[in-house]
Design a protein around this motif. Structure first.
Motif, PDB file in Angstrom:
ATOM      1  N   GLN A 178       3.662  23.636   1.954  1.00  0.00           N
ATOM      2  CA  GLN A 178       2.316  23.514   2.485  1.00  0.00           C
ATOM      3  C   GLN A 178       1.573  22.276   1.959  1.00  0.00           C
ATOM      4  O   GLN A 178       0.829  21.634   2.706  1.00  0.00           O
ATOM      5  CB  GLN A 178       1.502  24.762   2.126  1.00  0.00           C
ATOM      6  CG  GLN A 178       2.144  26.076   2.542  1.00  0.00           C
ATOM      7  CD  GLN A 178       2.071  26.325   4.040  1.00  0.00           C
ATOM      8  OE1 GLN A 178       0.998  26.392   4.615  1.00  0.00           O
ATOM      9  NE2 GLN A 178       3.215  26.447   4.668  1.00  0.00           N
ATOM     10  N   ALA A 179       1.765  21.968   0.680  1.00  0.00           N
ATOM     11  CA  ALA A 179       0.969  20.913   0.060  1.00  0.00           C
ATOM     12  C   ALA A 179       1.679  19.571  -0.013  1.00  0.00           C
ATOM     13  O   ALA A 179       1.044  18.552  -0.310  1.00  0.00           O
ATOM     14  CB  ALA A 179       0.548  21.334  -1.350  1.00  0.00           C
ATOM     15  N   LYS A 180       2.991  19.544   0.263  1.00  0.00           N
ATOM     16  CA  LYS A 180       3.721  18.284   0.187  1.00  0.00           C
ATOM     17  C   LYS A 180       4.421  17.940   1.506  1.00  0.00           C
ATOM     18  O   LYS A 180       4.144  16.928   2.130  1.00  0.00           O
ATOM     19  CB  LYS A 180       4.744  18.331  -0.958  1.00  0.00           C
ATOM     20  CG  LYS A 180       4.132  18.237  -2.351  1.00  0.00           C
ATOM     21  CD  LYS A 180       5.204  18.275  -3.413  1.00  0.00           C
ATOM     22  CE  LYS A 180       4.621  18.043  -4.799  1.00  0.00           C
ATOM     23  NZ  LYS A 180       4.217  16.646  -5.037  1.00  0.00           N
ATOM     24  N   ILE A 181       5.356  18.802   1.923  1.00  0.00           N
ATOM     25  CA  ILE A 181       6.183  18.455   3.081  1.00  0.00           C
ATOM     26  C   ILE A 181       5.362  18.362   4.363  1.00  0.00           C
ATOM     27  O   ILE A 181       5.491  17.392   5.127  1.00  0.00           O
ATOM     28  CB  ILE A 181       7.330  19.470   3.249  1.00  0.00           C
ATOM     29  CG1 ILE A 181       8.278  19.372   2.047  1.00  0.00           C
ATOM     30  CG2 ILE A 181       8.095  19.217   4.551  1.00  0.00           C
ATOM     31  CD1 ILE A 181       9.400  20.383   2.070  1.00  0.00           C
ATOM     32  N   LEU A 182       4.519  19.360   4.648  1.00  0.00           N
ATOM     33  CA  LEU A 182       3.745  19.328   5.896  1.00  0.00           C
ATOM     34  C   LEU A 182       2.775  18.145   5.959  1.00  0.00           C
ATOM     35  O   LEU A 182       2.679  17.483   7.007  1.00  0.00           O
ATOM     36  CB  LEU A 182       3.011  20.651   6.102  1.00  0.00           C
ATOM     37  CG  LEU A 182       3.872  21.798   6.645  1.00  0.00           C
ATOM     38  CD1 LEU A 182       3.056  23.082   6.737  1.00  0.00           C
ATOM     39  CD2 LEU A 182       4.453  21.448   8.008  1.00  0.00           C
ATOM     40  N   PRO A 183       2.026  17.830   4.898  1.00  0.00           N
ATOM     41  CA  PRO A 183       1.170  16.632   4.978  1.00  0.00           C
ATOM     42  C   PRO A 183       1.967  15.353   5.198  1.00  0.00           C
ATOM     43  O   PRO A 183       1.520  14.465   5.937  1.00  0.00           O
ATOM     44  CB  PRO A 183       0.463  16.620   3.614  1.00  0.00           C
ATOM     45  CG  PRO A 183       0.458  18.048   3.178  1.00  0.00           C
ATOM     46  CD  PRO A 183       1.757  18.611   3.674  1.00  0.00           C
ATOM     47  N   ILE A 184       3.135  15.238   4.565  1.00  0.00           N
ATOM     48  CA  ILE A 184       3.978  14.062   4.782  1.00  0.00           C
ATOM     49  C   ILE A 184       4.443  14.015   6.230  1.00  0.00           C
ATOM     50  O   ILE A 184       4.412  12.970   6.882  1.00  0.00           O
ATOM     51  CB  ILE A 184       5.187  14.073   3.819  1.00  0.00           C
ATOM     52  CG1 ILE A 184       4.723  13.824   2.383  1.00  0.00           C
ATOM     53  CG2 ILE A 184       6.213  13.011   4.220  1.00  0.00           C
ATOM     54  CD1 ILE A 184       5.824  13.973   1.349  1.00  0.00           C
ATOM     55  N   LYS A 204       0.823  -1.205   0.000  1.00  0.00           N
ATOM     56  CA  LYS A 204       0.000   0.000   0.000  1.00  0.00           C
ATOM     57  C   LYS A 204       0.861   1.261   0.000  1.00  0.00           C
ATOM     58  O   LYS A 204       1.866   1.339   0.712  1.00  0.00           O
ATOM     59  CB  LYS A 204      -0.915   0.009   1.220  1.00  0.00           C
ATOM     60  CG  LYS A 204      -1.850   1.199   1.326  1.00  0.00           C
ATOM     61  CD  LYS A 204      -2.763   1.029   2.525  1.00  0.00           C
ATOM     62  CE  LYS A 204      -3.733   2.186   2.665  1.00  0.00           C
ATOM     63  NZ  LYS A 204      -3.046   3.431   3.083  1.00  0.00           N
ATOM     64  N   ILE A 205       0.473   2.223  -0.812  1.00  0.00           N
ATOM     65  CA  ILE A 205       1.079   3.552  -0.781  1.00  0.00           C
ATOM     66  C   ILE A 205       0.110   4.484  -0.072  1.00  0.00           C
ATOM     67  O   ILE A 205      -1.066   4.575  -0.445  1.00  0.00           O
ATOM     68  CB  ILE A 205       1.373   4.072  -2.200  1.00  0.00           C
ATOM     69  CG1 ILE A 205       2.429   3.191  -2.886  1.00  0.00           C
ATOM     70  CG2 ILE A 205       1.856   5.521  -2.164  1.00  0.00           C
ATOM     71  CD1 ILE A 205       2.709   3.573  -4.331  1.00  0.00           C
ATOM     72  N   ASP A 206       0.569   5.155   0.973  1.00  0.00           N
ATOM     73  CA  ASP A 206      -0.282   6.110   1.696  1.00  0.00           C
ATOM     74  C   ASP A 206      -0.382   7.412   0.905  1.00  0.00           C
ATOM     75  O   ASP A 206       0.629   8.069   0.656  1.00  0.00           O
ATOM     76  CB  ASP A 206       0.310   6.395   3.081  1.00  0.00           C
ATOM     77  CG  ASP A 206       0.337   5.175   3.973  1.00  0.00           C
ATOM     78  OD1 ASP A 206      -0.516   4.292   3.801  1.00  0.00           O
ATOM     79  OD2 ASP A 206       1.223   5.096   4.846  1.00  0.00           O
ATOM     80  N   TRP A 207      -1.601   7.768   0.511  1.00  0.00           N
ATOM     81  CA  TRP A 207      -1.838   9.047  -0.148  1.00  0.00           C
ATOM     82  C   TRP A 207      -2.147  10.077   0.930  1.00  0.00           C
ATOM     83  O   TRP A 207      -3.023   9.850   1.779  1.00  0.00           O
ATOM     84  CB  TRP A 207      -3.003   8.952  -1.112  1.00  0.00           C
ATOM     85  CG  TRP A 207      -2.726   8.172  -2.367  1.00  0.00           C
ATOM     86  CD1 TRP A 207      -1.940   7.062  -2.492  1.00  0.00           C
ATOM     87  CD2 TRP A 207      -3.277   8.438  -3.662  1.00  0.00           C
ATOM     88  NE1 TRP A 207      -1.957   6.617  -3.792  1.00  0.00           N
ATOM     89  CE2 TRP A 207      -2.758   7.438  -4.537  1.00  0.00           C
ATOM     90  CE3 TRP A 207      -4.130   9.397  -4.176  1.00  0.00           C
ATOM     91  CZ2 TRP A 207      -3.090   7.390  -5.891  1.00  0.00           C
ATOM     92  CZ3 TRP A 207      -4.470   9.355  -5.520  1.00  0.00           C
ATOM     93  CH2 TRP A 207      -3.948   8.372  -6.374  1.00  0.00           C
ATOM     94  N   VAL A 208      -1.452  11.189   0.907  1.00  0.00           N
ATOM     95  CA  VAL A 208      -1.685  12.246   1.886  1.00  0.00           C
ATOM     96  C   VAL A 208      -1.900  13.567   1.149  1.00  0.00           C
ATOM     97  O   VAL A 208      -1.471  13.738   0.010  1.00  0.00           O
ATOM     98  CB  VAL A 208      -0.507  12.382   2.881  1.00  0.00           C
ATOM     99  CG1 VAL A 208      -0.296  11.092   3.651  1.00  0.00           C
ATOM    100  CG2 VAL A 208       0.780  12.793   2.169  1.00  0.00           C
ATOM    101  N   ALA A 209      -2.581  14.476   1.812  1.00  0.00           N
ATOM    102  CA  ALA A 209      -2.835  15.796   1.232  1.00  0.00           C
ATOM    103  C   ALA A 209      -3.098  16.784   2.350  1.00  0.00           C
ATOM    104  O   ALA A 209      -3.527  16.412   3.451  1.00  0.00           O
ATOM    105  CB  ALA A 209      -4.031  15.753   0.274  1.00  0.00           C
ATOM    106  N   ALA A 210      -2.862  18.037   2.074  1.00  0.00           N
ATOM    107  CA  ALA A 210      -3.177  19.088   3.034  1.00  0.00           C
ATOM    108  C   ALA A 210      -4.688  19.219   3.174  1.00  0.00           C
ATOM    109  O   ALA A 210      -5.457  18.757   2.324  1.00  0.00           O
ATOM    110  CB  ALA A 210      -2.576  20.419   2.575  1.00  0.00           C
TER     111      ALA A 210
END
Length: 284
Positions: free
Chosen positions: A121-127, A80-86
Motif C-alpha cells: 500500500q505504501a510503496k508498490i502502489l504509489p510507485i 532528480k529523484i521522484d518522491w512518491v507516497a500514498a
C-alpha cells in the motif's frame, strides 16, 4: 517495448549504490507516511524539503538520515529523484480509514510478516501509479531492483506473475460493481545480483565514499527487525517508538508475536556482530 528505465531506490545502502553504479532514465523513492507529528524530521530544513516534494507530508516512518541521504543522492547522480507516497499514512491503512478504491480498508490490522500490506500500500502502489501516469506507454517499464548477489531467496521468489497490479479501472453506476484490470507494468532488472555484488562490497563502497546510513535500515520498528534491533531502535528513535506503541494500543494488535512493550521489557541483548544492523526483508 518501453525504452524508459527506472531505478527504485529505498534509501538504503544497496539501492543507493545501484543508483550510482547502474544509471537509469528515472529514479523513484517511495516514502512511508505517518500522521505522528513527533516522528517528523527534527531538522526544519529537511522537513520543509519533504513537504515541498510531498505536500501532504506530516511525518515519515523512515529515519531522518534516510531522507537526507536521498537528497544527497540526488546531488550525487546529478538527476532528480521522484518522491512518491500514498494518499494515506500507514496509520490510516492500519486502521482501515481509507476512501480510495484499490487501497486497504476494513477492520484494524497492523502490518506483520503474514500481512505485509505496508509494502504493497505504501510503496508498490504509489510507485505503480506514478509510473502509470507519467511513463507508461502500453509496454512494461524496465525497473532496476536492488537485490544483491547474497540475496538469492529474494531473487528466486520474484516473478512477473506475482508482481502484476490489479486495480479498479471503472465502476458500474447502477450496481456499483468495479471492473478490475491487471497490469504487467514492469520488467525487473537486478544489476547488483547480476554483477555479483554482495553486502560486504556495498559496505566497502560507502566506507570509501564516507557516507553514513542509519544503524538499522528502512522503516523504524519494522516487523522484519529482530527483538534486538527493536530494542536498539527504542534508544535511537524514542519518538517513533511512541507512534507504534499507540497503534498497538488502539488496534489491539501487534507487529510481532509479542507486543513492542513486551519486547522492550526483555533483557537488553548485545548481539551486534560487526556493529552494523541491516534489514533485507523489505527494500534495502
Amino acid at each position: 517495448m518501453s525504452l524508459t528505465t527506472i531505478s527504485s531506490v529505498s534509501g538504503g545502502k544497496t539501492s543507493s549504490m545501484m543508483a550510482l553504479e547502474f544509471p537509469t532514465d528515472r529514479y523513484i523513492f517511495a516514502v512511508v507516511l505517518s500522521d505522528h507529528e513527533p516522528s517528523a524530521p527534527r531538522d526544519k530544513g529537511l522537513l520543509r524539503e519533504c513537504q515541498n516534494r510531498i505536500p501532504h507530508f506530516v511525518a515519515s516512518h523512515e529515519a531522518d538520515l534516510t531522507l537526507s541521504n536521498m537528497l544527497r543522492l540526488e546531488q550525487e547522480i546529478g538527476q532528480k529523484i521522484d518522491w512518491v507516497a500514498a494518499e494515506f499514512s500507514l496509520e490510516k491503512f492500519a486502521l482501515g480509514q481509507t476512501s480510495l478504491p484499490g487501497y486497504r480498508s476494513g477492520k484494524p490490522l497492523l502490518p506483520n510478516k503474514r500481512h505485509r500490506f505496508c509494502t504493497t500500500q505504501a510503496k508498490i502502489l504509489p510507485i505503480f501509479w506514478h509510473c502509470y501516469l507519467n511513463y507508461f506507454d502500453g509496454d512494461p517499464l524496465l525497473m532496476n531492483i536492488g537485490f544483491r548477489w547474497d540475496e538469492v531467496s529474494r531473487t528466486k521468489n520474484w516473478s512477473c506473475e506475482n508482481d502484476k497490479i490489479h486495480f479498479p479501472e471503472s465502476c458500474n453506476v447502477f450496481d456499483k460493481k468495479q471492473k478490475h484490470k491487471t497490469f504487467e507494468w514492469r520488467i525487473s532488472q537486478m544489476p547488483m545480483y547480476e554483477a555479483r555484488i554482495d553486502h560486504r562490497m556495498v559496505k566497502e563502497f560507502w566506507k570509501n565514499k564516507g557516507w553514513q546510513f542509519p544503524e538499522i535500515s528502512n522503516c523504524r520498528f519494522c516487523f522484519n527487525h529482530t527483538s534486538t534491533q527493536q530494542q536498539r531502535q527504542a534508544i535511537l528513535e524514542p519518538a517513533n517508538l511512541q507512534a507504534w506503541l499507540e497503534m498497538e494500543s488502539v488496534t489491539g494488535k501487534t507487529f510481532q508475536d509479542a507486543g513492542l512493550a513486551d519486547i522492550l521489557r526483555q533483557p537488553l541483548l548485545d548481539v551486534y556482530g560487526s556493529g552494523e544492523i541491516f534489514c533485507s526483508g523489505c527494500t534495502d
